[in-house]
Design an enzyme around this catalytic site. Sequence first.
Site, PDB file in Angstrom:
ATOM      1  CE1 TYR A 141      -3.996   2.013   0.863  1.00  0.00           C
ATOM      2  CE2 TYR A 141      -2.347   3.551   2.115  1.00  0.00           C
ATOM      3  CZ  TYR A 141      -3.497   3.763   1.362  1.00  0.00           C
ATOM      4  OH  TYR A 141      -4.301   4.636   1.909  1.00  0.00           O
ATOM      5  CE  LYS A 145      -3.151   5.445  -1.832  1.00  0.00           C
ATOM      6  NZ  LYS A 145      -4.459   6.476  -2.240  1.00  0.00           N
TER       7      LYS A 145
END
Length: 233
Positions: A141, A145
């Site tokens: 994750y 990002k």
Amino acid sequence: MVAINDSVAVVTGGQRGIGKAFVEALLQRGAAKVYATARKPGPSEDPRVEAVALDVTDPAAVSALADHARDVNIVVNNAGVLFPSPLLQADMAEVVATFETNVFGALRVAQSFAPVLAANGGGALVDMHSLFSWGAGAGAYGASKAALWSITNSLRVELAPQGTQVVGVHLGFADTDMVAGFPTQKISPAEVAELALDGVEEGSDEVLVDTLTRQMKAALSGPVTGLTVPIGR
């Protein structure tokens, strides 16, 4: 800067969490119409909301939405997934799925809607980031990002000639289902959406929602050992 009043927006992942808060905040500020997407959308009682089925990992579906929503002048790239496994233990299929949604999906949306935004005067593209864009400890994750942050910065340059404002929104933890299991202080999705839309109307390039996010960005000038996100306080 882009006025929200009388605008037409599309919000990916717009039927839950931060996306739902964006839809509500846009309507409260006078948006004329909002396309709220979800993989399995439910109907809305507000006639200004058009619920649309969309999987951002499907190029044909993204293109079809852009062809349908020709009146849009604000795009909120909010759809995302989170698999909590550390990188060394992660199933590679989950890593690939994370990037397909959080990175390539967001880029597909930007590519498909760039001509629409240009035709409608430039408008704004809002990309939802995270303090994990800069901080370690969130596996695939966080890596996704970080990649999206880089893409957003490049899109800002590439979209400038057509007058499109590109806003990167970074935050720590919002009170959503996605991070329900994280024992840490959380901000309300409504506050995230309000601050992000303030940024759109003020002409901002970047919105840092909370104190922890601002501290993390400031730490970029220091040693990389300072880029671990504290959780549980």
